[in-house]
Design an enzyme around this catalytic site. Structure first.
Site, PDB file in Angstrom:
ATOM      1  N   ASP A   1       0.845  -1.187   0.000  1.00 18.43           N
ATOM      2  CA  ASP A   1       0.000   0.000   0.000  1.00 18.43           C
ATOM      3  C   ASP A   1       0.890   1.250   0.000  1.00 18.43           C
ATOM      4  OD1 ASP A   1      -2.317   1.564   0.170  1.00 18.43           O
ATOM      5  OD2 ASP A   1      -2.073   1.731   2.337  1.00 18.43           O
TER       6      ASP A   1
ATOM      7  N   GLU B   1      29.255   1.468   3.555  1.00 12.69           N
ATOM      8  CA  GLU B   1      29.005   0.054   3.799  1.00 12.69           C
ATOM      9  C   GLU B   1      28.837  -0.661   2.469  1.00 12.69           C
ATOM     10  OE1 GLU B   1      25.023  -0.931   5.401  1.00 12.69           O
ATOM     11  OE2 GLU B   1      24.864  -1.134   3.235  1.00 12.69           O
TER      12      GLU B   1
ATOM     13  N   CYS C   1      25.581   3.407   8.807  1.00 12.42           N
ATOM     14  CA  CYS C   1      25.300   4.726   8.214  1.00 12.42           C
ATOM     15  C   CYS C   1      26.147   5.857   8.784  1.00 12.42           C
ATOM     16  CB  CYS C   1      23.824   5.060   8.376  1.00 12.42           C
ATOM     17  SG  CYS C   1      22.729   3.967   7.460  1.00 12.42           S
TER      18      CYS C   1
ATOM     19  N   ARG D   1      11.111  -2.995  14.377  1.00 14.45           N
ATOM     20  CA  ARG D   1      10.865  -1.817  15.206  1.00 14.45           C
ATOM     21  C   ARG D   1      11.954  -1.576  16.246  1.00 14.45           C
ATOM     22  NH1 ARG D   1       6.122   0.640  14.556  1.00 14.45           N
ATOM     23  NH2 ARG D   1       4.576  -0.427  13.279  1.00 14.45           N
TER      24      ARG D   1
ATOM     25  N   THR E   1      14.852  -1.115  15.585  1.00 15.40           N
ATOM     26  CA  THR E   1      15.769  -0.115  15.029  1.00 15.40           C
ATOM     27  C   THR E   1      15.381   1.302  15.463  1.00 15.40           C
ATOM     28  OG1 THR E   1      14.463   0.122  13.011  1.00 15.40           O
ATOM     29  CG2 THR E   1      16.240  -1.500  12.960  1.00 15.40           C
TER      30      THR E   1
ATOM     31  N   HIS F   1      20.777  12.025  11.059  1.00 19.66           N
ATOM     32  CA  HIS F   1      20.741  10.927  10.089  1.00 19.66           C
ATOM     33  C   HIS F   1      19.300  10.723   9.631  1.00 19.66           C
ATOM     34  CE1 HIS F   1      21.248   7.275   7.994  1.00 19.66           C
ATOM     35  NE2 HIS F   1      20.619   6.536   8.887  1.00 19.66           N
TER      36      HIS F   1
ATOM     37  N   LYS G   1      10.609  10.357   8.304  1.00 23.20           N
ATOM     38  CA  LYS G   1       9.922  10.553   9.581  1.00 23.20           C
ATOM     39  C   LYS G   1      10.871  10.693  10.775  1.00 23.20           C
ATOM     40  CE  LYS G   1       6.454   8.067  12.343  1.00 23.20           C
ATOM     41  NZ  LYS G   1       5.676   6.811  12.370  1.00 23.20           N
TER      42      LYS G   1
ATOM     43  N   ASN H   1      17.485   7.173   1.799  1.00 24.15           N
ATOM     44  CA  ASN H   1      18.545   7.057   2.803  1.00 24.15           C
ATOM     45  C   ASN H   1      19.855   6.737   2.081  1.00 24.15           C
ATOM     46  OD1 ASN H   1      20.255   6.481   4.908  1.00 24.15           O
ATOM     47  ND2 ASN H   1      19.136   4.671   5.629  1.00 24.15           N
TER      48      ASN H   1
ATOM     49  N   SER I   1      23.995   2.082  12.574  1.00 22.83           N
ATOM     50  CA  SER I   1      23.489   0.914  13.295  1.00 22.83           C
ATOM     51  C   SER I   1      24.639   0.094  13.846  1.00 22.83           C
ATOM     52  CB  SER I   1      22.646   0.052  12.359  1.00 22.83           C
ATOM     53  OG  SER I   1      21.439   0.698  12.077  1.00 22.83           O
TER      54      SER I   1
END
Lengths: 347, 131
Positions: free
Chosen positions: A28, A80, A112, A199, A201, A234, A239, A266, A296
Site C-alpha cells: 500500500d 558500507e 550509516c 521496530r 531499530t 541521520h 519521519k 537514505n 546501526s
C-alpha cells in the site's frame, strides 16, 4: 582549530517512486509514503558506485576549498557498500584527485555513520597537526532486499569534506561520540542484503543514540536547541529525523534545509553528511549548525559547527545539493532491478 | 587474464585527463605522444585537460558487447574539449532525444567495465550533458 575548508555532494540522476516499488510487491503505497514520509529515492546507474560518487563529490569539495590536492595528507572514505571487499575505495579517489603518493588512506565502515567517522578522524589529525588537510567522504549505494521495507529507502549519494585549519567555511567548535553494542541492523560476511530488527531499530537504536549524542554535545558546549540556526540528523527515512528533532526541542525550520530523505532516500554513510552540505548551501556567516549522525550497531557522532564569512565566497562555485537533487529521471522497477543487479543472469 | 598492468599504466589519463602540450607549436595530445604530429617537436609540457567541451558526433549502440548489457542501449560520441583535444567515450545520463552535434558536455568519473565477477574494476571518464 579544525574546520571544513570545502564541501561537495553528488547523487545519481535516476529516481524511483515509492508507488513503483509498492506496485510490484502489492504493498500500500500511501501508507508507506505517510508512515515513512518518503516519496522517491535515488538509484545508481550500472557505472556508478561509491568510488565514482566519491570522486565527483570531492571535485565539488575541492572547487570550494581552492587547495592543492597534493597537500591532502589523509583520504578516508566511509561506506558500507565499498566496491571492493579488499582494496580501499580511497586509493582510487586519492589517485583521481591527484593526492597520491604522500597520503594516508583507509576505508571506514560503521553502517550509516562511516562518513561522519571519516570526518571525525580527519578533524583529530588536523587538530593534532599531523596533516595539513584531510579528505573525509561518506558515500553509499546500499541495497534493501526486494519487498523489504528497506527497499523503499536504500538510496545512493555522497558527500565530501576537505578538513583543514582555519579559515574554512565552518569551524569545528566541538565533537562528541555516543556508542553502544546494539544489534539493530547488520550484514554478515558474503550476504548480499542486510538484515534488521524491525521496530527495534527505532527507540533503543536510532532515537537512543541520536538523543544521547545530541544532548551530550549540547551539554559540552553549553548550548540549547534555540542556539542553533540549523540541525542535521541521520535520515533513514523522512519521519525519524523530524521526530527526533521535535523530541529534542528543535523546530521544523531548523531541520528542513538539510532534510533530503523524502525525495532522496537514505544514502546511508552519505545521509547526514549530505544533509550538512545542503545546510551549508543556505547557511549564513555566524550560524551555528548541529549535526548528529547515526550508524546501526550502534552509535552517533555529533559536531557543532560555526559557519564563517567564507561561505558566501564559495557557496555558488560548485553545484548545490538541492540543485543536484532536482536533476532527475524516473525509472521503472524493471530498470531499477537491472541496474541494481536483482535479476539472475545466464552464465 | 588480469589487465592490471595495462589499466594501471593509463591511470593518469583515465583518472586525471593528463595530456601533453608541444612546447614548440602548442598542439595538445591525449594520450601523450613521443613526437608532435604537427611540427615534429619532441619537447612537451604536462597539462591537465579541461573537463568541458562539446559533442562533435555520436551514435547509439543498441546491440552492445555482453558485458555492457545492463547499459544497452547507450550512446557513444566524440567530444572536442576546450583546448582542442578530441576524445571518444560513452555518453551517460542522456536522453537520446537530446543528442545533437554541439551539445555541451562535461566529463564525469565513472566505472567503465568490470573484469568479470572477481577481476578488477576499471574506472575512467565518460561524458554527460552539461546542463
Amino acid at each position: 582549530m579544525a574546520g571544513i575548508i570545502g564541501y561537495g555532494a553528488y547523487m545519481p540522476r535516476n529516481r524511483i517512486k515509492v508507488e513503483e516499488i509498492a506496485k510490484v510487491w502489492g504493498a500500500d503505497a500511501p501508507s508507506y509514503k505517510r508512515g515513512l514520509m518518503l516519496q522517491e529515492k535515488s538509484v545508481p546507474s550500472p557505472d556508478q558506485d561509491v568510488i565514482t560518487m566519491s570522486v565527483e563529490a570531492t571535485k565539488h569539495a575541492l572547487t570550494r576549498a581552492e587547495i592543492d590536492p597534493s597537500k591532502i595528507g589523509a583520504v578516508y572514505v566511509g561506506s558500507e557498500s565499498h566496491p571492493y571487499a579488499v582494496k580501499p575505495s580511497g586509493t582510487v579517489l586519492a589517485e583521481a584527485i591527484g593526492a597520491t603518493p604522500e597520503v594516508h588512506c583507509a576505508d571506514f565502515e560503521f553502517a550509516c555513520k562511516a562518513g561522519s567517522e571519516a570526518m571525525f578522524v580527519c578533524m583529530g589529525l588536523v587538530d593534532s597537526e599531523k596533516i595539513e588537510y584531510g579528505l573525509a567522504v561518506g558515500a553509499d549505494t546500499s541495497q534493501g532486499a526486494p519487498s523489504d521495507a528497506l527497499e523503499y529507502s536504500a538510496a545512493a549519494g555522497a558527500a565530501s569534506f576537505v578538513i583543514g585549519r582555519d579559515p574554512g567555511v565552518a569551524k569545528v567548535i566541538e565533537t562528541y561520540s555516543f556508542m553502544t553494542d546494539t544489534p539493530d541492523f547488520w550484514r554478515r560476511s558474503y550476504m548480499h542484503y542486510p538484515r534488521h530488527a524491525g521496530r527495534f531499530t527505532g527507540e533503543p537504536a536510532y532515537f537512543k543514540h541520536i538523543m544521547g549524542c545530541a544532548k551530550g554535545i549540547m551539554a559540552k558546549v553549553k548550548m540549547e536547541p534555540k542556539d542553533f540556526a540549523y540541525v542535521v540528523f541521520h535520515q533513514p527515512n523522512g519521519k525519524f529525523p523530524q521526530r527526533v528533532g521535535k523530541m529534542l526541542g528543535f523546530t521544523k525550520e531548523q531541520i528542513d534545509p538539510g532534510w533530503l530523505s523524502p525525495t532522496l532516500g537514505n544514502t546511508y554513510s552519505g545521509s547526514s553528511p549530505m544533509g550538512l552540505t545542503a545546510t551549508l548551501d543556505v547557511a549564513k556567516p555566524g550560524d551555528m549548525v548541529l549535526m548528529v549522525s547515526y550508524g546501526s550497531g550502534a552509535g552517533s557522532d555529533g559536531f557543532v559547527f560555526e559557519v564563517t564569512d567564507r561561505i558566501d565566497e564559495v557557496r555558488n562555485v560548485a553545484p548545490g545539493t538541492r540543485e543536484l537533487l532536482d536533476k532527475k529521471t524516473y525509472i521503472e522497477y524493471g530498470t531499477y532491478a537491472k541496474y541494481r543487479r536483482k535479476i539472475r543472469m545466464g552464465e | 587474464m588480469s589487465t592490471s598492468a595495462k589499466y594501471w599504466r593509463g591511470i593518469p589519463q583515465r583518472y586525471r585527463l593528463e595530456a601533453e602540450k608541444c612546447t614548440d607549436c602548442g598542439a595538445q595530445f591525449f594520450p601523450p605522444r613521443v613526437v608532435c604530429s604537427g611540427c615534429g617537436g619532441r619537447e612537451f609540457e604536462e597539462i591537465k585537460l579541461d573537463d568541458r567541451g562539446k559533442l562533435l558526433t555520436y551514435t547509439v549502440i543498441r546491440v552492445g558487447p555482453s558485458e555492457f548489457c545492463e547499459q544497452t542501449p547507450y550512446a557513444m560520441g566524440i567530444v572536442e574539449l576546450e583546448g582542442g583535444v578530441r576524445m571518444t567515450g560513452q555518453i551517460a545520463d542522456v536522453d537520446f532525444d537530446d543528442l545533437e552535434v554541439g551539445l555541451p558536455i562535461k566529463i564525469e568519473f565513472r566505472k567503465i567495465r568490470e573484469e568479470g565477477e572477481a577481476g578488477i574494476l576499471c574506472y575512467g571518464y565518460k561524458f554527460v550533458p552539461d546542463k
